[in-house]
Each structure stands twice: as C-alpha cells, then as structure tokens.
Design a protein around this motif. Structure first.
Motif, PDB file in Angstrom:
ATOM      1  N   GLU A 135     -43.798  60.683  48.735  1.00 28.05           N
ATOM      2  CA  GLU A 135     -45.479  60.155  48.574  1.00 28.05           C
ATOM      3  C   GLU A 135     -45.899  60.773  49.470  1.00 28.05           C
ATOM      4  O   GLU A 135     -47.485  61.906  49.950  1.00 28.05           O
ATOM      5  CB  GLU A 135     -46.079  59.794  47.903  1.00 28.05           C
ATOM      6  N   ASN A 136     -45.168  60.371  51.256  1.00 25.05           N
ATOM      7  CA  ASN A 136     -46.090  60.417  52.602  1.00 25.05           C
ATOM      8  C   ASN A 136     -43.838  60.674  52.927  1.00 25.05           C
ATOM      9  O   ASN A 136     -43.951  59.864  52.939  1.00 25.05           O
ATOM     10  CB  ASN A 136     -46.705  59.634  52.886  1.00 25.05           C
ATOM     11  N   ASN A 177     -44.598  54.230  47.535  1.00 25.20           N
ATOM     12  CA  ASN A 177     -44.867  54.239  45.742  1.00 25.20           C
ATOM     13  C   ASN A 177     -43.609  55.806  45.586  1.00 25.20           C
ATOM     14  O   ASN A 177     -43.788  56.613  44.617  1.00 25.20           O
ATOM     15  CB  ASN A 177     -45.958  54.764  46.370  1.00 25.20           C
TER      16      ASN A 177
END
Length: 363
Positions: A37-38, A44
């Motif tokens: 996600e990042n 996540n």
C-alpha cells in the motif's frame, strides 16, 4: 525495499508497490505476489500465491498479518514467512493422516445438514464454515474445527453472537445438532439486531469500524466534532440505553439539556434511533454525509491510529478540533508551559492556542 537476499523476487510495477517471485520451502518453490500500500511500510500489504501457498497459510492469517505489521523490510518479512512455512510443513508431516472412517463421517454429516449450508472447507478437511440463516434473512457463519479422531475428540465451534448467548454443552454432537442449537440462539437477538441495523443504515457510525453481531454498542457522529456512544440491552433493546456524549462542552451542553427536558418522552413503540433523535432534538448525519465532517486527528492527520479514533476535542466552540488521546498527550508533554495535576494535563490547543484539558485514562 531491499530484496537482495531473495534473488527470485522481482519488481512488478514502476511504482515499486508490487513484487513477484518464488520462495523455496524444503526444496519446493512456491510462486507469490506481494502488493504494498506504501513503499515505506508493509502494513496492509496483500500477499497472493499459488494454491499450495494458500493451503499452507490457511488458518494462519493472523500470524501473517502480525508479521506484515512488524517487519520493516521485505527481506525481514520473507525470512519470517519462510520460517513460518517450514514450521507448518514440519507439523503437517508429524500429524497422522485420517483413516477412511473420518472421511465417511464427514461426508455423512454434510449430507445430513445439507450441502447448501456449507460455505467453505479447509483443504486439510480439519475445519469448515457453515451458514445459518435466521428468520430475518441475516446470515451467520459457524466455524467448526475437527480432529482426525472425530467424533471421539470434541469439535471446536465458534459463532459471532452477543456475550449472553448460550454455549453448547456437548461439542461432540453432530453438525445438524449444531445448526439446530444456534438456530434457536440467533432468534433471541432479532430485535436488538434490527435496532442496530437501523442505526448502521441511517447514521454515520464511527465505531466499531466494521460492526459484528456481537457488538452491542455504537459511536455515532453528531457533527461539530461531537459524537454519541450508546450501548443497547440485548434483551430489552428499545428501552433508554446507556449513553455518553463526546465533544466540546459548548456543543454537547445543549444536547444534555435536551435529554433532561425530553427524558420522559421516550416511546417504546419507536426505534432506538428515532427516540434518540427525538429527545436530542436533532437528526443524525447519514452515512452519505460523512465526508462533510472533519474527524481526522489534528496532530497526526489520521482518523484511525492503532484502531483508535480521535476521542479528545478542543472545547473552544470556534475550534472543536479532535485529537487522539495519545497524540494530544505527547504534544502537551512536549510543551514547557503545560501543567499536570495527577492525571490531568492542561496546555495550549495545537490549533487555536486556547486552553485544552486532557484527562489521562488508563487504557
């Protein structure tokens, strides 16, 4: 993210958010893809893999999620993942295979209960999920874990129900008896679930983020950074429930006044939501209006921090900015002018510089 220890791991997109590769476990290569996600964190992230990888990790989702949250790099995560998979495979080799009677018993149980009630079954045939429909059409999942020595060894049965629900006294009984037992249990809570479903559909619920059937409480947004926490009585859900108002005193004081004034007008023929709107003399914001309110913490700029939402608010009516308790605590502790008396910190609001009081709760 560093990947040098895993040469069979390759970047799959230009943004650096997706990697594909193989992980070798006891001579067996298992293909996978991990999507971030990042680029700075594994929190996540989503791990996808071959059917064999999915089979091995089935039932270990919690451990996998913990490793994704705790590891700071892909290298660290895959070292942990390799260790987890090797332990799973080693354990599988030690476990004896079931005999023919186990399969016959399992198939017989499913024939009796009805295959339409089977939602899923683990490839190892040691756990399965049954679906139970109540009289209002709500679906309830019953999670059953078995030992290969079943029925000599008791079943483990789990279902999401309020804490007051009865528990099965004899878990060695068959699937059909489990369905019959919980069919009666879920009917006890039809009225309270109807009240809560009405709240979920017609108000902006801040907490729980994803309500379960066992959750008897809700925190409802009121606007102006204020919220209302309620807890329903599962056996008498239409009575005046326990409640707590959160927000700046300038906004919630009039609401308290309205409650005191309209307390005797509580009508048991109305739903909880209708009664609350009636005695508070307001209309709850709908889920569609949620984007019209600023609920992010004014310090970390996040809404949820470790599953906690902002629960502190500046009492200045012109400000009303919400904060997480932990964020506000760290902020005030860093300001030299902040004073502390026992569990109370008094300092300047990060937004308006007006005085803000934080009462520290032991959580």
């Amino acid at each position: 993210m560093e990947t040098q220890i895993f040469p069979l791991l390759a970047l799959a997109d230009v943004d650096g958010l997706s990697y594909r590769g193989f992980i070798t476990i006891k001579g067996q290569e298992l293909p996978f893809e991990i999507q971030l996600e990042n680029v700075k964190t594994l929190k996540n992230a989503k791990l996808h893999g071959s059917p064999e990888l999915k089979r091995l990790l089935f039932g270990h989702e919690k451990a996998l999620k913990q490793r994704l949250e705790q590891c700071s790099s892909l290298t660290e995560f895959f070292v942990d993942l390799k260790d987890l998979l090797e332990r799973i495979i080693t354990k599988e080799k030690r476990e004896p295979m079931p005999d023919e009677s186990y399969y016959s018993k399992l198939l017989s149980e499913l024939d009796t209960v009805g295959w339409d009630k089977l939602e899923s079954i683990d490839p190892s045939l040691k756990s399965l999920t049954l679906i139970l429909n109540d009289s209002s059409g709500r679906k309830h999942k019953i999670y059953i874990s078995l030992s290969f020595s079943y029925p000599q060894t008791p079943l483990t049965v789990q279902i999401d129900l309020p804490s007051s629900a009865s528990k099965m006294s004899n878990p060695t009984i068959n699937f059909n008896d489990i369905i019959s037992f919980y069919s009666k249990e879920v009917e006890k809570f039809q009225e309270v679930w109807s009240m809560l479903d009405d709240i979920d559909a017609n108000t902006w619920v801040l907490e729980p983020d994803k309500p379960k059937r066992s959750d008897m409480s809700r925190r409802i947004a009121l606007g102006n950074h204020c919220s209302l926490f309620i807890k329903l009585d599962e056996f008498n859900p239409k009575k005046l429930c326990d409640y707590t108002l959160f927000g700046a005193e300038s906004f919630i004081t009039p609401l308290r006044t309205n409650i005191a004034k309209n307390f005797n007008n509580w009508d048991l023929l109305l739903s909880i939501r209708q009664n609350l709107e009636k005695i508070l003399e307001i209309n709850f914001p709908s889920p569609e209006e949620s984007s019209d309110f600023n609920v992010a913490c004014g310090i970390c700029y996040a809404y949820r921090l470790d599953d906690v939402i902002p629960d502190q608010t500046c009492s200045n009516a012109k400000c009303g900015q919400p904060f997480h308790q932990v964020c506000l605590y760290e902020w005030l502790r860093a300001i030299p002018s902040t004073t502390q008396t026992f569990n109370r910190l008094r300092g300047d609001c990060p937004y308006c510089n007006d005085t803000i009081l934080l009462i520290i709760n032991d959580k």
